[in-house]
Design a protein around this motif. Structure first.
Motif, PDB file in Angstrom:
ATOM      1  N   ALA A  94      -3.034  -2.605   9.888  1.00  0.00           N
ATOM      2  CA  ALA A  94      -4.040  -2.142   8.945  1.00  0.00           C
ATOM      3  C   ALA A  94      -3.406  -1.225   7.912  1.00  0.00           C
ATOM      4  O   ALA A  94      -2.398  -0.586   8.170  1.00  0.00           O
ATOM      5  CB  ALA A  94      -5.174  -1.402   9.676  1.00  0.00           C
ATOM      6  N   LEU A  95      -4.026  -1.178   6.736  1.00  0.00           N
ATOM      7  CA  LEU A  95      -3.542  -0.272   5.698  1.00  0.00           C
ATOM      8  C   LEU A  95      -4.124   1.124   5.847  1.00  0.00           C
ATOM      9  O   LEU A  95      -3.859   2.004   5.051  1.00  0.00           O
ATOM     10  CB  LEU A  95      -3.876  -0.835   4.315  1.00  0.00           C
ATOM     11  N   ARG A 101      -1.669  -1.732  14.951  1.00  0.00           N
ATOM     12  CA  ARG A 101      -0.618  -1.007  14.267  1.00  0.00           C
ATOM     13  C   ARG A 101      -1.059  -0.757  12.842  1.00  0.00           C
ATOM     14  O   ARG A 101      -1.577  -1.639  12.174  1.00  0.00           O
ATOM     15  CB  ARG A 101       0.683  -1.806  14.264  1.00  0.00           C
ATOM     16  N   ALA A 102      -0.853   0.451  12.370  1.00  0.00           N
ATOM     17  CA  ALA A 102      -1.339   0.797  11.048  1.00  0.00           C
ATOM     18  C   ALA A 102      -0.269   1.537  10.260  1.00  0.00           C
ATOM     19  O   ALA A 102       0.587   2.211  10.826  1.00  0.00           O
ATOM     20  CB  ALA A 102      -2.599   1.667  11.150  1.00  0.00           C
ATOM     21  N   LEU A 103      -0.333   1.382   8.950  1.00  0.00           N
ATOM     22  CA  LEU A 103       0.474   2.195   8.050  1.00  0.00           C
ATOM     23  C   LEU A 103      -0.309   3.486   7.836  1.00  0.00           C
ATOM     24  O   LEU A 103      -1.177   3.582   6.977  1.00  0.00           O
ATOM     25  CB  LEU A 103       0.706   1.457   6.732  1.00  0.00           C
ATOM     26  N   VAL A 104      -0.027   4.471   8.679  1.00  0.00           N
ATOM     27  CA  VAL A 104      -0.830   5.676   8.753  1.00  0.00           C
ATOM     28  C   VAL A 104      -0.368   6.697   7.730  1.00  0.00           C
ATOM     29  O   VAL A 104       0.833   6.900   7.542  1.00  0.00           O
ATOM     30  CB  VAL A 104      -0.748   6.275  10.174  1.00  0.00           C
ATOM     31  N   LYS A 157      -1.835  -5.287  -3.748  1.00  0.00           N
ATOM     32  CA  LYS A 157      -1.649  -6.049  -4.988  1.00  0.00           C
ATOM     33  C   LYS A 157      -0.702  -7.232  -4.800  1.00  0.00           C
ATOM     34  O   LYS A 157      -0.896  -8.294  -5.392  1.00  0.00           O
ATOM     35  CB  LYS A 157      -1.107  -5.128  -6.091  1.00  0.00           C
ATOM     36  N   VAL A 158       0.325  -7.034  -3.981  1.00  0.00           N
ATOM     37  CA  VAL A 158       1.378  -8.031  -3.866  1.00  0.00           C
ATOM     38  C   VAL A 158       1.072  -9.089  -2.810  1.00  0.00           C
ATOM     39  O   VAL A 158       1.543 -10.224  -2.904  1.00  0.00           O
ATOM     40  CB  VAL A 158       2.721  -7.329  -3.535  1.00  0.00           C
ATOM     41  N   ALA A 159       0.258  -8.741  -1.802  1.00  0.00           N
ATOM     42  CA  ALA A 159       0.068  -9.608  -0.643  1.00  0.00           C
ATOM     43  C   ALA A 159      -0.370 -11.016  -1.025  1.00  0.00           C
ATOM     44  O   ALA A 159       0.115 -12.005  -0.466  1.00  0.00           O
ATOM     45  CB  ALA A 159      -0.937  -8.982   0.325  1.00  0.00           C
ATOM     46  N   ALA A 160      -1.298 -11.140  -1.963  1.00  0.00           N
ATOM     47  CA  ALA A 160      -1.851 -12.454  -2.302  1.00  0.00           C
ATOM     48  C   ALA A 160      -0.897 -13.312  -3.114  1.00  0.00           C
ATOM     49  O   ALA A 160      -1.100 -14.521  -3.253  1.00  0.00           O
ATOM     50  CB  ALA A 160      -3.165 -12.283  -3.061  1.00  0.00           C
ATOM     51  N   ALA A 196       2.124  -6.490   7.145  1.00  0.00           N
ATOM     52  CA  ALA A 196       0.914  -6.260   6.353  1.00  0.00           C
ATOM     53  C   ALA A 196       0.852  -7.206   5.162  1.00  0.00           C
ATOM     54  O   ALA A 196      -0.211  -7.768   4.845  1.00  0.00           O
ATOM     55  CB  ALA A 196       0.867  -4.806   5.882  1.00  0.00           C
ATOM     56  N   LEU A 197       1.985  -7.414   4.504  1.00  0.00           N
ATOM     57  CA  LEU A 197       2.039  -8.367   3.392  1.00  0.00           C
ATOM     58  C   LEU A 197       1.610  -9.757   3.853  1.00  0.00           C
ATOM     59  O   LEU A 197       0.884 -10.471   3.152  1.00  0.00           O
ATOM     60  CB  LEU A 197       3.454  -8.427   2.817  1.00  0.00           C
TER      61      LEU A 197
END
Length: 493
Positions: free
Chosen positions: A154-155, A163-166, A181-184, A205-206
């Motif tokens: 998760a962001l 797991r998260a970018l905490v 922005k970049v994931a898609a 996450a990406l």
């Protein structure tokens, strides 16, 4: 610390993360219509990987139905079976559960079958008879790939985030926005950041926020592998005239999905040249083959190295560098986001305290302040390991500053360099001379061995087979040493 019955307080560096919580047991679904073979394979796991949970079926249809309905990390299936064949199982799971790795066992050397299985994303082909090490290695590798693809990232943190970018720091907010922005997009992404900063989490996450999230996500480490091995791993092997079986590489297996090239700065020059062609032409050529194979795979790469410097020094191809960095994401070191430490500690306690056995653990403000005053050369990974150690020290109570000071004393930050080791040896000799310990050598050998196995455990994330190969010892020896030195949860084995 007790070593060979001798109490030791040497200021030697502790293993890199001896308190790292080991991963949950690998869940394997075994399908083989031959009960003798099935029982033999289960005995292999019982002896060489007793922590693995194995559920076996001799009826292939029942096994397939269980694979669809159950929660498994790996499917190990025979190829030639009545009713439903191994390829049939692969076809159905390819549609129903594309992230679930499948290992095919066969005694038939048909290259067409191997290629068909490769296109369906088979993780590994095991030729009968295979060794226990080959089976365990394949299962551990497949389980790691499944974890990377299946464990949510998760962001932002939360009770269901996995797991998260905490973090609420400005750098982490900017990082999350950039990922969103970049994931898609389908352009390659180069993730740069120091060791332990969370580059793998960013890559996942990406992937998970992309349009390819339902397709495979495969990780390939470019570190410490030979050029020939990495060539076959990435691009596959054409069937040979001498009867060698062809196999699909990771690019073919990741068709429609994402491949994550970890530590790409270590990629050998020949593979770099091939990667340029893959990114440019969107096709690969298997080792020993001439026919181009079209691939539709997004490439994400990571490195802790300075690739620009590597390009200037001729160690990394400039054309590959520019093709990889369609987008470059910088992952900050922990030193750039110290305000995030309280949130990170809360997250690590939530994820690890229950598994360690102390689910009600909390952290006092003075402990958090002490952690914020420390230096973290190992970044978030080092902090996570420290929190695991603090949970053990507090034993269900509130973690306070004294626990932090104790943990700092157990884990000296400086490396075991030549001068430091000489000092440790001198202390041991003085203590033996004074009669404080019976002899210096056994104590020193035990300390050094614990350091070696501890660092290997940390480097491989507790993967016993990788530790065996890295250290050049047998897997049973690795299991014994893990138990002897108290690394992970060896006692449950």
């Amino acid at each position: 610390m007790s070593l060979n019955g001798v109490r030791s307080n040497f200021p030697i560096v502790a293993p890199a993360d001896p308190t790292t919580v080991p991963p949950a047991p690998v869940r394997v679904l075994l399908i083989d219509d031959d009960k003798l073979v099935s029982d033999f394979i289960r005995k292999i796991f019982s002896r060489f990987a007793p922590e693995t949970l194995v559920e076996a079926f001799t009826d292939s249809r029942e096994g397939l139905d269980r694979a669809k309905a159950g929660d498994f990390d790996v499917v190990v299936t025979d190829l030639m079976m009545p009713q439903v064949t191994g390829l049939d199982i692969m076809r159905e799971l390819h549609e129903a559960k594309p992230k679930l790795p499948v290992i095919l066992m066969t005694g038939y050397g048909n290259p067409d079958v191997a290629m068909e299985a490769g296109k369906l994303g088979v993780h590994e082909f095991l030729n009968k008879p295979f060794t226990p090490e080959q089976l365990i290695d394949a299962v551990e590798s497949a389980a790691e790939i499944h974890r990377l693809a299946a464990e949510p990232v998760a962001l932002e943190s939360g009770p269901k985030a996995g797991r998260a970018l905490v973090g609420n720091s400005e750098v982490m907010k900017n990082l999350s926005v950039q990922i969103g922005k970049v994931a898609a997009s389908t352009v390659p992404v180069l993730i740069h950041g120091p060791t332990g900063s969370g580059k793998e989490l960013v890559a996942r996450a990406l992937y998970q926020y992309s349009d390819r999230a339902s397709r495979p996500f495969l990780l390939v480490s470019c570190t410490a592998v030979s050029e020939a091995h990495l060539d076959t791993e990435l691009f596959g092997q054409e069937a040979g005239e001498a009867g060698s079986r062809g196999r699909a590489g990771r690019f073919e297996q990741a068709q429609g999905g994402t491949i994550f090239l970890d530590e790409i700065a270590d990629m050998p020059p020949l593979i770099q040249a091939k990667m340029v062609r893959v990114l440019q032409d969107q096709h690969i050529r298997r080792a020993g083959g001439n026919e181009p194979v079209p691939v539709d795979v997004r490439v994400i790469a990571s490195t802790a190295a300075d690739l620009e410097k590597a390009v200037r020094e001729g160690r990394f191809r400039e054309d590959l560098f520019f093709r990889l960095r369609g987008v470059k994401i910088e992952v900050p070191p922990l030193s750039a986001r110290m305000d995030d430490i309280p949130l990170l500690v809360e997250d690590f306690i939530a994820r690890h305290a229950g598994r360690i056995g102390f689910p009600k653990t909390t952290a006092a403000p003075d402990a958090l302040a002490a952690l914020q005053d420390m230096e973290w050369p190992g970044n978030v990974r080092q902090l996570e390991n420290m929190v695991c150690e603090l949970i053990l020290l507090a034993r269900g109570l509130t973690i306070n500053r004294s626990h932090v000071e104790t943990a700092r004393g157990l884990s000296a930050p400086e490396p075991l360099g030549e001068g430091r080791f000489a000092s440790v040896v001198a202390q041991a000799l003085r203590r033996a001379q004074s009669g404080e310990i019976p002899a210096a050598l056994p104590v020193l050998m035990d300390l050094v061995e614990k350091e070696i196995y501890g660092q290997a455990y940390a480097l491989t994330k507790g993967n016993r087979s990788r530790m065996s190969r890295l250290l050049g010892v047998s897997r049973p020896t690795v299991l014994d040493k893990i138990a002897q030195h108290g690394l992970g949860s060896a006692n449950k084995e």
